[in-house]
Design a protein around this motif. Structure first.
Motif, PDB file in Angstrom:
ATOM      1  N   VAL A 107      -9.680   9.683 -11.006  1.00 44.38           N
ATOM      2  CA  VAL A 107      -9.604   9.443  -9.556  1.00 44.38           C
ATOM      3  C   VAL A 107      -9.229   7.979  -9.290  1.00 44.38           C
ATOM      4  N   VAL A 108      -9.912   7.054  -9.971  1.00 49.12           N
ATOM      5  CA  VAL A 108      -9.631   5.628  -9.735  1.00 49.12           C
ATOM      6  C   VAL A 108      -8.198   5.300 -10.159  1.00 49.12           C
ATOM      7  N   GLU A 109      -7.772   5.873 -11.257  1.00 48.60           N
ATOM      8  CA  GLU A 109      -6.389   5.661 -11.709  1.00 48.60           C
ATOM      9  C   GLU A 109      -5.402   6.180 -10.643  1.00 48.60           C
ATOM     10  N   ASN A 110      -5.683   7.342 -10.096  1.00 49.98           N
ATOM     11  CA  ASN A 110      -4.794   7.936  -9.087  1.00 49.98           C
ATOM     12  C   ASN A 110      -4.781   7.124  -7.792  1.00 49.98           C
ATOM     13  N   VAL A 111      -5.941   6.605  -7.429  1.00 51.78           N
ATOM     14  CA  VAL A 111      -6.014   5.783  -6.213  1.00 51.78           C
ATOM     15  C   VAL A 111      -5.194   4.508  -6.415  1.00 51.78           C
ATOM     16  N   TYR A 112      -5.351   3.907  -7.584  1.00 53.80           N
ATOM     17  CA  TYR A 112      -4.612   2.672  -7.893  1.00 53.80           C
ATOM     18  C   TYR A 112      -3.105   2.922  -7.757  1.00 53.80           C
ATOM     19  N   ARG A 113      -2.645   4.016  -8.354  1.00 47.15           N
ATOM     20  CA  ARG A 113      -1.211   4.330  -8.312  1.00 47.15           C
ATOM     21  C   ARG A 113      -0.735   4.618  -6.880  1.00 47.15           C
ATOM     22  N   ALA A 114      -1.600   5.225  -6.084  1.00 49.68           N
ATOM     23  CA  ALA A 114      -1.217   5.602  -4.708  1.00 49.68           C
ATOM     24  C   ALA A 114      -1.011   4.379  -3.809  1.00 49.68           C
ATOM     25  N   LEU A 115      -1.657   3.263  -4.189  1.00 53.59           N
ATOM     26  CA  LEU A 115      -1.607   2.069  -3.341  1.00 53.59           C
ATOM     27  C   LEU A 115      -0.377   1.211  -3.596  1.00 53.59           C
ATOM     28  N   ARG A 116       0.055   0.541  -2.548  1.00 48.77           N
ATOM     29  CA  ARG A 116       1.063  -0.518  -2.715  1.00 48.77           C
ATOM     30  C   ARG A 116       0.370  -1.755  -3.286  1.00 48.77           C
ATOM     31  N   ASP A 117       1.159  -2.700  -3.766  1.00 49.89           N
ATOM     32  CA  ASP A 117       0.572  -3.963  -4.239  1.00 49.89           C
ATOM     33  C   ASP A 117      -0.281  -4.568  -3.127  1.00 49.89           C
ATOM     34  N   ASP A 118      -1.421  -5.097  -3.508  1.00 47.39           N
ATOM     35  CA  ASP A 118      -2.388  -5.691  -2.565  1.00 47.39           C
ATOM     36  C   ASP A 118      -3.081  -4.661  -1.675  1.00 47.39           C
ATOM     37  N   GLY A 119      -2.783  -3.392  -1.885  1.00 47.59           N
ATOM     38  CA  GLY A 119      -3.437  -2.355  -1.080  1.00 47.59           C
ATOM     39  C   GLY A 119      -4.928  -2.339  -1.342  1.00 47.59           C
ATOM     40  N   ARG A 120      -5.699  -1.842  -0.367  1.00 48.91           N
ATOM     41  CA  ARG A 120      -7.168  -1.890  -0.537  1.00 48.91           C
ATOM     42  C   ARG A 120      -7.765  -0.495  -0.701  1.00 48.91           C
ATOM     43  N   PHE A 121      -8.855  -0.482  -1.417  1.00 47.40           N
ATOM     44  CA  PHE A 121      -9.617   0.744  -1.668  1.00 47.40           C
ATOM     45  C   PHE A 121     -10.998   0.483  -1.067  1.00 47.40           C
ATOM     46  N   ASP A 161     -22.917  -1.410 -11.575  1.00 46.69           N
ATOM     47  CA  ASP A 161     -22.201  -2.055 -12.687  1.00 46.69           C
ATOM     48  C   ASP A 161     -21.159  -1.114 -13.287  1.00 46.69           C
ATOM     49  N   GLU A 162     -21.578   0.136 -13.435  1.00 52.26           N
ATOM     50  CA  GLU A 162     -20.677   1.125 -14.047  1.00 52.26           C
ATOM     51  C   GLU A 162     -19.412   1.310 -13.196  1.00 52.26           C
ATOM     52  N   TYR A 163     -19.605   1.426 -11.880  1.00 50.25           N
ATOM     53  CA  TYR A 163     -18.432   1.691 -11.038  1.00 50.25           C
ATOM     54  C   TYR A 163     -17.553   0.445 -10.901  1.00 50.25           C
ATOM     55  N   CYS A 164     -18.202  -0.726 -10.851  1.00 50.45           N
ATOM     56  CA  CYS A 164     -17.414  -1.964 -10.760  1.00 50.45           C
ATOM     57  C   CYS A 164     -16.574  -2.139 -12.025  1.00 50.45           C
ATOM     58  N   ALA A 165     -17.179  -1.841 -13.172  1.00 47.02           N
ATOM     59  CA  ALA A 165     -16.442  -1.978 -14.443  1.00 47.02           C
ATOM     60  C   ALA A 165     -15.222  -1.045 -14.424  1.00 47.02           C
ATOM     61  N   ARG A 166     -15.414   0.133 -13.898  1.00 50.83           N
ATOM     62  CA  ARG A 166     -14.298   1.100 -13.843  1.00 50.83           C
ATOM     63  C   ARG A 166     -13.188   0.583 -12.920  1.00 50.83           C
ATOM     64  N   LEU A 167     -13.567   0.073 -11.769  1.00 51.25           N
ATOM     65  CA  LEU A 167     -12.563  -0.445 -10.824  1.00 51.25           C
ATOM     66  C   LEU A 167     -11.751  -1.561 -11.482  1.00 51.25           C
ATOM     67  N   ARG A 168     -12.452  -2.458 -12.164  1.00 50.66           N
ATOM     68  CA  ARG A 168     -11.751  -3.594 -12.812  1.00 50.66           C
ATOM     69  C   ARG A 168     -10.862  -3.093 -13.941  1.00 50.66           C
ATOM     70  N   GLU A 169     -11.373  -2.150 -14.673  1.00 46.28           N
ATOM     71  CA  GLU A 169     -10.611  -1.618 -15.816  1.00 46.28           C
ATOM     72  C   GLU A 169      -9.251  -1.085 -15.367  1.00 46.28           C
ATOM     73  N   PHE A 170      -9.219  -0.478 -14.188  1.00 44.92           N
ATOM     74  CA  PHE A 170      -7.953   0.095 -13.716  1.00 44.92           C
ATOM     75  C   PHE A 170      -7.130  -0.900 -12.907  1.00 44.92           C
ATOM     76  N   GLY A 171      -7.603  -2.131 -12.795  1.00 49.12           N
ATOM     77  CA  GLY A 171      -6.762  -3.174 -12.203  1.00 49.12           C
ATOM     78  C   GLY A 171      -7.177  -3.623 -10.816  1.00 49.12           C
ATOM     79  N   PHE A 172      -8.298  -3.140 -10.316  1.00 49.81           N
ATOM     80  CA  PHE A 172      -8.738  -3.572  -8.984  1.00 49.81           C
ATOM     81  C   PHE A 172      -9.470  -4.907  -9.049  1.00 49.81           C
TER      82      PHE A 172
END
Ligand code: BEZ
Length: 248
Positions: A107-121, A161-172
């Motif tokens: 899901v996080v990977e898909n959200v990242y891809r769906a966003l434009r650069d600088d887009g927010r989640f 911590d778990e969710y923040c780590a995931r967000l960072r891992e995918f580039g957020f």
């Protein structure tokens, strides 16, 4: 999970109500392209549209999507795990839906891809410990029937911590994150909550025993979740964050 729009709207009107402050955090600007992930019956999606945004709502539930379309919204029956948008949105918004999507990495990977650069989640979901009293009682009543709650639990309630780590891992890049308790008044009592949300746990219990099962759970949680004036609360724990798509 099979959703009944009427049951949901009657028993859980607080979901879009609490979502209003999340909308303020999203701060949508007229003309922005916004994806509402897990839009449900579309009440917050409609608010975003009324602010002048181009909003697409997605939800895995066909009945919810039909209800959202009846509001005149662009709503599509797609699960978060199957989103295939790319560089299309200025923001992805999600209120009380991500915890239903157990393949969180996807899901996080898909959200990242769906966003434009600088887009927010911008999202809120149930966090570790969410509805813990209710879940423990449901598990105990299932165990009494030789059933294991883990086989039926449809939710994923991560720690901060778990969710923040995931967000960072995918580039957020995380701009803000908050974990807090929100004891939530249940207008139709705990029975209404169980009727709306505990359906997956009843899958292997004969229909004729559902009433008894619910009565047992109610008796177990009454001491913890009902106040002296007879008002019911659910022990919600929320994780809220605003993250930005960084350039990889
Ligand atoms: C929640 O919003 O946290 C939630 C809603 C329904 C079932 C479980 C959790």
């Amino acid at each position: 999970m099979k959703w009944n729009v009427n049951t949901y709207s009657r028993n859980a009107p607080y979901v879009p109500q609490y979502g209003e402050t999340l909308l303020a955090m999203l701060a949508p600007e007229p003309g922005e392209d916004i994806l509402d992930l897990g839009c449900g019956e579309g009440s917050l999606t409609e608010k975003i549209a009324r602010l002048g945004c181009n909003v697409v709502g997605v939800d895995s539930s066909e009945p919810m999507v039909r209800a959202a379309r009846q509001r005149g919204l662009d709503a599509r029956a797609v699960a978060g795990e199957n989103l295939d948008f790319a560089d299309q949105f200025d923001a992805v918004f999600s209120n009380a839906a991500l915890h239903w999507m157990k393949s969180a990495d996807k899901v996080v990977e898909n959200v990242y891809r769906a966003l434009r650069d600088d887009g927010r989640f911008c999202a809120e979901l149930g966090a570790r410990g969410n509805v813990g009293t209710i879940i423990a009682a449901v598990y105990r009543r299932l165990a009494g029937r030789n059933l294991d709650g883990d086989d039926y639990n449809p939710w994923y309630f991560p720690s901060k911590d778990e969710y923040c780590a995931r967000l960072r891992e995918f580039g957020f890049v995380i701009e803000s994150v908050d974990l807090f308790r929100r004891p939530t008044p249940l207008v139709t009592g705990i029975e209404g909550w169980l009727e709306t949300f505990a359906v997956p746990f009843l899958e292997d219990i004969p229909q004729s025993e559902h009433g008894e099962f619910v009565r047992e759970v109610v008796a177990e949680v009454e001491g913890a979740l009902k106040d002296k004036d007879g008002r019911w609360f659910a022990d919600y724990v929320r994780l809220r964050f605003l993250a930005r798509k960084g350039r990889r």
